[in-house]
Every structure is written in C-alpha cells, then in structure tokens.
Design an enzyme around this catalytic site. Sequence first.
Site, PDB file in Angstrom:
ATOM      1  N   GLY A  50       0.803  -1.219   0.000  1.00 45.83           N
ATOM      2  CA  GLY A  50       0.000   0.000   0.000  1.00 45.83           C
ATOM      3  C   GLY A  50       0.835   1.267   0.000  1.00 45.83           C
ATOM      4  N   CYS A  51       2.163   1.125  -0.053  1.00 43.35           N
ATOM      5  CA  CYS A  51       3.021   2.307  -0.113  1.00 43.35           C
ATOM      6  C   CYS A  51       3.656   2.369  -1.500  1.00 43.35           C
ATOM      7  CB  CYS A  51       4.150   2.239   0.912  1.00 43.35           C
ATOM      8  SG  CYS A  51       3.591   1.845   2.556  1.00 43.35           S
TER       9      CYS A  51
END
Lengths: 142, 413
Positions: A50-51
Amino acid sequence: MTIKETIENIINEFSSFDDWMDKYNYLIEMGKSLPLIDDKYKIDSNLITGCQSRVWLHSENHGGQIIFTADSDAVITKGIVNMLIRVFSDHTPDEIINAETEFLDVIGLKDHLSPTRSNGLVSMIKQIKLYALAYKAQQTAG
Amino acid sequence: MRIPEIQMNTTLSAIRSDFPILSTTVYGKPLVYFDNAATTQKPSAVIDAITGYYSETNSNVHRGVHHLSQQATLAYENARKKIADFVNAASDAEIIFTRGTTESINLVAWSFGEAFVKEGDEILISALEHHSNIVPWQQLCLRKKAVLRVIPVYDNGELDQEAYMKLLNDCTRIVAVNHISNSLGTINPIKGMIRQAHERGIPVLIDGAQGISHGPVDVQELNCDFYTFSAHKMYGPMGIGGLYGKKDWLKQMPPYQCGGEMIEKVTFEETTFNELPYKFEAGTPNVAGAIGFGTAVDYLGNLGWDFIRTRESDLLNYATEKLSQIEGVRIIGTSAQKASILSFLIGNIHFFDAGTIIDQYGIAVRTGNHCTQPLMDRLCLLGTIRASFAFYNTREEIDLLAEAVLKVKELFA
C-alpha cells in the site's frame, strides 16, 4: 514516556512549523536518522503493501515490550515510519492496541498526503497494531 | 510548418483560457499540470457539451419514438461519426464505444480469443506494454492454454525489431503493441510492424491510449486490425473511449457483453444479435460521454496537428535539455522517435521523495511504475518521475519544474 506523551510531543513539534516545506524538512531529517533495520529482516514478508515506496517493518518482543525497527527506500517514508516507531516502539501489546492515532490528523499529515501515500501510512499503523495483536494472542495462549 | 513565435504565444494564452482548471492554484501556487499521459484536462467546450446534453437533450437512445430520444440518438451517432472521421475509419460501424482503452482491449482479448485462439497458439505483445495490454492477453492465454510471447526492448526504450520478426510465426494469432509507450514516450514503428505481421496473415491490435493524442491516426493507412483509445487522454471526458475494428474481424467475433441495444430478437430459446457496431454495445451507453468525446475531437480538429505537434515537440526538447543540464538527472527512455512524455530520475533520490516535493510547488507529475511493472523490471528500476506535456503547457512551467528538481536535490543531498 507513555504513547500519549510522545504523541503530545510530536503535535507540539509540528505546531511550530510555519509551512509544509518545514514539515517535510523535519520528516526528511527524521528519515535520515532512522535506526536501520538489520539487513536480514529486509525481506519480502516484512514489506508493507500500500506504499509507493518499499517499507520493511520488523518487530521483536523484549520481555513483554514490542520493539519495532524499520527501513524504507524513500527518505520521507522513512521519516514517517520513524515517527511511528517513536510513538509505538518499546510498549506493551495492550498499550499499542489501545493507542489513538488521531494525532496524524492533528498534525495534518493524513490530510495532506495523497491517497496513495495516506494508504501507506494507514497500512503502516495497521501492521504495527497487527503485530501487537499477534503478540497479545501469543501471551494469552502461553 | 513552423508557427511564428508571437502568433503562437497569443494563441497559447487563448488556448490556455479554454481550460478552466489551468487557472486554478494548488497550495497557493498556480497549477502546473504535467500529468497529461495519465489524463488530459478538458476544454470548456467539452464541459459545456456534457452539461448541455444533460440540461437539454437527456434521453435514452435508439429506443424512443419521442423527440428527445431521437435528438439524443442523433447526437450520439453524430459523435460516432466524428470519431470515425478522426481516425479515418472506412465506416462508422467500425467504431465501438467502450469505457476506454482498457475495456476495448478486454473486448478484443475476450471476443477475438473466443473465436480464434486455441491451445498452443501464441499471443505476441511487447516489453513496453501497459498492464492493460498485458493482463487481458495473459488471462486469455490461461483460459485457452495459449502462450504469451514478448518482443524485447532495448535500454533506450526502442523495441528490438529483429527479435520481433523472429517471434512472428505460424502459431501467432494476434500481435498487440502500443503506439506510444506511456512510461518512456517511445513512438513505435507500428506501420512497419503491422505490415510484417500481415505478411504472415496475423492481425494486429494497437493500444492507442497515448498514440491518438499526439498526432494523426489513420487506421486505413496504418492498416491495423484494431485500434483502441480513451477519450479522457485526448481532452475528452472520462468513462468513454473507443475501439476501431475492421468490419471483417468484428463480424466474426461473438458479443462481449449481452443485453440492451445489442439484441435483435429475443425468445427464451434463442437470441439473435444486432448488427455492427451495436452488437458490441450492451446496455444504455454513456451518451453524454460520447457527445463530450465528439466535442473533444472537434476541438483537436480546430487546433490542428501542426500546432499540437510543434508545441509538444518544442516542450519535449526544451524539458529534455533543461533537465539534462542538472547534474545527476537521468532521462529514462531515449528512443529516436519520442512523444512528449519524459521519464527521469534524480541521482539516487527515490521517485516518491522527489514527487512529494515537486507536488509542493503545485506541479503535478506522475511517480511510480506507471502500470508497466514488467518494463520497470527490465530496466532494473522500481519507477520513475514522469512529466508528460500537452500543447497547453509552457516553457515557463518547465522552468518551474527544473527549479523544483534543484530543490529536491538540495533537500535530499
């Protein structure tokens, strides 16, 4: 220092910044000073999804206190994760699970970061809390 | 033809005022929009056309005998005609409205795949492809036990044409390549590639998501079998795009989705399908989108390709020169033929760090793998910073980007 006290300190530090460049400068400085994770823990299973940048987060249980170490290939991300470690590391699972995370809104970080980045931040906190839950489950079972 | 500078500037300021968003601010600074490869901004004409449709014409198409429905149908079909003319399709029936490039490719991968691909066949794509021109084919290969083959790319971003020739063989069922690489800006020599595939009787799909907004596309001259595009990357609305397909292929392909206008006659025992292009347009279409799309095409037609290409090549050259002068900046993708898409990295600074700071200057650039993870793997990169220019951008904006890049260097030194 309790989690709450660390959060208050961070809010105070951020309130002294006039503009966003100051905030980023601060995060960059914190990023540069992050205690690096042991290379053997920079493995895919420690990667946070998610980064946009890669973030590795490792945890260890030291006599009931959880110690977090982390690294990222991006400096600003490192600064953010360093701040989270400052808040959550060296505390018991219960303290971590019950900690409020609204301070990210207060310092304007969550709002200001784009959805991708914000998701990364949310994912980091989620992972920290998941580690705490796992240790707590272990303790209960033991 | 080179447009004289004074005339260009006057025209440019008028053109910029056609795009309301270009006069907005970000963090108190004038917006510098360099993310045109992701989506372009919309001129007032397009915005007004959509508002106008909903205010005055909104009605369902093709079904009603009432006045409004006929007006809406007329406007919808007129938009199709504009797009057919824009790409010089032989017939309006060869233009299928879709949600965009991704849906167009999925339609072909599914429908063509159902009709023509069997176990052991090969699908040929390239190492430059967007995930949207990889995954639908990969899924087709999984369904049919076919094999996905990949044309390799050189370090400069050009496809290896010799390897392409060798990869074409009797098992190849279709070639699917992009016209212009969204990550590196490479303009692929698609005309020659199509000819070579055709010499072996292999049809070619061109992913034109980037290609269609940078220069004229003549599908008959290219002789491509399918050309796919999105309105939102060519100054039109989101959620609408097109598939050009040669009639001969489209006729042989089964419907992709069923229901609504694509039906001719339904009984519980069987259904017969409508003729082209309706066979592939199930359900109530995005009428407002199509009308906005038609208006965008009119807008581009009024500007003219000479103007657009002169502006974009000037911006690309200026930005390449300006950024190259900054020590440590590496341009990723240096093919001889390039569209106004500039990928770069600043020393060892992570693209996320750079993008975060550049954003603070009100400059919108893209960072990351640009939905081309296999290409990034091939180049041994995790991602790049991508500035993509449109005719409404200016040299002054590029100067601001260069300043921001210098600031990034200073901060992360």
